[in-house]
Design a protein around this motif. Structure first.
Motif, PDB file in Angstrom:
ATOM      1  N   ASP A   6      31.638  12.198  34.570  1.00 46.41           N
ATOM      2  CA  ASP A   6      31.578  10.949  35.335  1.00 46.41           C
ATOM      3  C   ASP A   6      32.947  10.729  35.961  1.00 46.41           C
ATOM      4  N   ARG A   7      33.030  10.756  37.282  1.00 43.02           N
ATOM      5  CA  ARG A   7      34.329  10.657  37.957  1.00 43.02           C
ATOM      6  C   ARG A   7      34.964   9.287  37.811  1.00 43.02           C
ATOM      7  N   SER A   8      34.219   8.274  37.411  1.00 44.21           N
ATOM      8  CA  SER A   8      34.803   6.932  37.266  1.00 44.21           C
ATOM      9  C   SER A   8      35.249   6.647  35.840  1.00 44.21           C
ATOM     10  N   SER A   9      35.279   7.679  34.982  1.00 46.15           N
ATOM     11  CA  SER A   9      35.731   7.509  33.604  1.00 46.15           C
ATOM     12  C   SER A   9      37.184   7.057  33.569  1.00 46.15           C
ATOM     13  N   GLU A  10      37.528   6.352  32.503  1.00 43.28           N
ATOM     14  CA  GLU A  10      38.905   5.891  32.305  1.00 43.28           C
ATOM     15  C   GLU A  10      39.342   6.200  30.883  1.00 43.28           C
ATOM     16  N   SER A  31      36.290  12.951  48.952  1.00 47.16           N
ATOM     17  CA  SER A  31      36.191  12.855  50.412  1.00 47.16           C
ATOM     18  C   SER A  31      36.963  11.669  50.988  1.00 47.16           C
ATOM     19  N   THR A  32      37.309  10.669  50.173  1.00 49.93           N
ATOM     20  CA  THR A  32      38.068   9.514  50.672  1.00 49.93           C
ATOM     21  C   THR A  32      39.568   9.754  50.646  1.00 49.93           C
ATOM     22  N   GLY A  33      39.996  10.761  49.904  1.00 44.22           N
ATOM     23  CA  GLY A  33      41.425  11.034  49.782  1.00 44.22           C
ATOM     24  C   GLY A  33      42.143  10.068  48.848  1.00 44.22           C
ATOM     25  N   THR A  34      41.391   9.331  48.049  1.00 38.75           N
ATOM     26  CA  THR A  34      42.017   8.387  47.111  1.00 38.75           C
ATOM     27  C   THR A  34      41.898   8.833  45.660  1.00 38.75           C
ATOM     28  N   ARG A  35      41.115   9.865  45.403  1.00 42.78           N
ATOM     29  CA  ARG A  35      40.974  10.391  44.044  1.00 42.78           C
ATOM     30  C   ARG A  35      41.350  11.862  44.049  1.00 42.78           C
ATOM     31  N   LEU A  36      42.147  12.238  43.069  1.00 41.39           N
ATOM     32  CA  LEU A  36      42.594  13.616  42.934  1.00 41.39           C
ATOM     33  C   LEU A  36      42.321  14.058  41.493  1.00 41.39           C
ATOM     34  N   ALA A  37      41.708  15.216  41.339  1.00 36.00           N
ATOM     35  CA  ALA A  37      41.494  15.798  40.016  1.00 36.00           C
ATOM     36  C   ALA A  37      42.385  17.029  39.908  1.00 36.00           C
ATOM     37  N   SER A  82      28.821   8.959  47.543  1.00 41.36           N
ATOM     38  CA  SER A  82      29.844   8.287  46.738  1.00 41.36           C
ATOM     39  C   SER A  82      30.517   9.220  45.734  1.00 41.36           C
ATOM     40  N   GLU A  83      30.065  10.465  45.655  1.00 41.98           N
ATOM     41  CA  GLU A  83      30.658  11.475  44.770  1.00 41.98           C
ATOM     42  C   GLU A  83      30.908  10.911  43.367  1.00 41.98           C
ATOM     43  N   GLU A  84      29.840  10.538  42.711  1.00 42.15           N
ATOM     44  CA  GLU A  84      29.920   9.914  41.390  1.00 42.15           C
ATOM     45  C   GLU A  84      30.234  10.886  40.261  1.00 42.15           C
ATOM     46  N   LEU A  85      30.146  12.178  40.545  1.00 48.25           N
ATOM     47  CA  LEU A  85      30.304  13.178  39.494  1.00 48.25           C
ATOM     48  C   LEU A  85      31.407  14.166  39.824  1.00 48.25           C
ATOM     49  N   LEU A  86      31.832  14.890  38.795  1.00 49.66           N
ATOM     50  CA  LEU A  86      32.851  15.914  38.934  1.00 49.66           C
ATOM     51  C   LEU A  86      32.349  17.151  38.191  1.00 49.66           C
ATOM     52  N   LEU A  87      32.410  18.296  38.839  1.00 47.55           N
ATOM     53  CA  LEU A  87      31.982  19.562  38.264  1.00 47.55           C
ATOM     54  C   LEU A  87      33.234  20.353  37.916  1.00 47.55           C
ATOM     55  N   SER A  88      33.284  20.952  36.719  1.00 49.84           N
ATOM     56  CA  SER A  88      34.451  21.752  36.325  1.00 49.84           C
ATOM     57  C   SER A  88      34.005  23.109  35.799  1.00 49.84           C
ATOM     58  N   TRP A  89      34.873  24.120  35.962  1.00 58.16           N
ATOM     59  CA  TRP A  89      34.574  25.471  35.497  1.00 58.16           C
ATOM     60  C   TRP A  89      35.856  26.155  35.067  1.00 58.16           C
ATOM     61  N   GLY A  90      35.701  27.140  34.165  1.00 59.83           N
ATOM     62  CA  GLY A  90      36.907  27.783  33.666  1.00 59.83           C
ATOM     63  C   GLY A  90      36.674  29.112  32.992  1.00 59.83           C
ATOM     64  N   VAL A  91      37.747  29.574  32.335  1.00 59.98           N
ATOM     65  CA  VAL A  91      37.766  30.877  31.694  1.00 59.98           C
ATOM     66  C   VAL A  91      36.796  30.942  30.515  1.00 59.98           C
ATOM     67  N   LEU A 138      42.529  12.968  36.013  1.00 57.93           N
ATOM     68  CA  LEU A 138      42.084  12.245  37.203  1.00 57.93           C
ATOM     69  C   LEU A 138      43.158  11.255  37.625  1.00 57.93           C
ATOM     70  N   TRP A 139      43.413  11.218  38.930  1.00 61.17           N
ATOM     71  CA  TRP A 139      44.458  10.374  39.509  1.00 61.17           C
ATOM     72  C   TRP A 139      43.859   9.479  40.587  1.00 61.17           C
ATOM     73  N   HIS A 140      44.389   8.274  40.695  1.00 62.47           N
ATOM     74  CA  HIS A 140      44.047   7.381  41.801  1.00 62.47           C
ATOM     75  C   HIS A 140      45.282   7.302  42.691  1.00 62.47           C
ATOM     76  N   VAL A 141      45.097   7.556  43.979  1.00 64.76           N
ATOM     77  CA  VAL A 141      46.217   7.621  44.926  1.00 64.76           C
ATOM     78  C   VAL A 141      46.048   6.528  45.974  1.00 64.76           C
ATOM     79  N   GLU A 142      47.060   5.674  46.102  1.00 64.92           N
ATOM     80  CA  GLU A 142      47.050   4.610  47.109  1.00 64.92           C
ATOM     81  C   GLU A 142      48.253   4.780  48.024  1.00 64.92           C
ATOM     82  N   SER A 143      48.040   4.547  49.286  1.00 69.94           N
ATOM     83  CA  SER A 143      49.171   4.560  50.222  1.00 69.94           C
ATOM     84  C   SER A 143      49.145   3.264  51.015  1.00 69.94           C
ATOM     85  N   THR A 144      50.316   2.796  51.358  1.00 67.97           N
ATOM     86  CA  THR A 144      50.436   1.585  52.149  1.00 67.97           C
ATOM     87  C   THR A 144      50.488   1.977  53.614  1.00 67.97           C
TER      88      THR A 144
END
Length: 165
Positions: free
Chosen positions: A93-97, A20-26, A76-85, A36-42
């Motif tokens: 955990d969306r803050s994983s590295e 929802s912040t537009g700074t994280r992209l999965a 804070s959207e701390e989690l990420l849900l995924s689904w597939g074939v 998982l990507w972190h996106v920053e704009s100036t």
């Protein structure tokens, strides 16, 4: 314009999801991974900086596409849900590295039921998730896709509220 490129990954992308912040992209990859990507704009410039922060794998079947992801878990959207074939619905955990090889939990695992679509409605009370709807399967045509609705009191308790048939 910024090009997202993960070295060593030559598979196709199947889906994207912004937080929802537009700074994280999965991004979902046809290999069964989520990147998982972190996106920053100036502000005031056209410069965008994109960093890969994590590769999630191991929750879904290797080499089988993941069809979608969704950020959730309160404001804070701390989690990420995924689904597939592979018929799995996994929570991460969306803050994983780095590289993560297992999800926090697998809520649904139906090998004969590929999950094509999923959505979450979150409770405003103390429970983390109130309902999850999934749609997929191999039966029927476009209008005959089987859907399930699950009630989730917490990540360890999932019960099916609606199953066709």
């Amino acid at each position: 314009l910024s090009v997202l490129s993960l070295p060593g990954c030559e598979s196709h992308l199947t889906s994207f999801a912004w937080d929802s912040t537009g700074t994280r992209l999965a991004s979902c990859v046809g290999t069964g991974h989520i990147v998982l990507w972190h996106v920053e704009s100036t502000i005031g410039t056209n410069h965008i900086r994109v960093n890969c922060t994590c590769v999630l794998g191991g929750g879904h079947a290797p080499g089988r596409p993941i069809f979608g992801v969704k950020y959730f878990g309160g404001k804070s959207e701390e989690l990420l849900l995924s689904w597939g074939v592979d018929g799995k619905l996994c929570v991460w955990d969306r803050s994983s590295e780095g590289e993560i090889h297992e999800p926090i939990t697998t809520l649904v695992s139906k090998a004969d039921y590929p999950i094509y679509a999923c959505d979450v409605t979150e409770s405003t009370e103390n429970t983390l998730i109130s309902r999850i709807a999934i749609g997929g399967g191999n039966d029927g045509g476009f209008l005959g896709v089987t859907a399930f609705i699950y009630d989730v009191a917490d990540l360890s308790k999932t019960r099916c509220l609606y199953a066709p048939g």
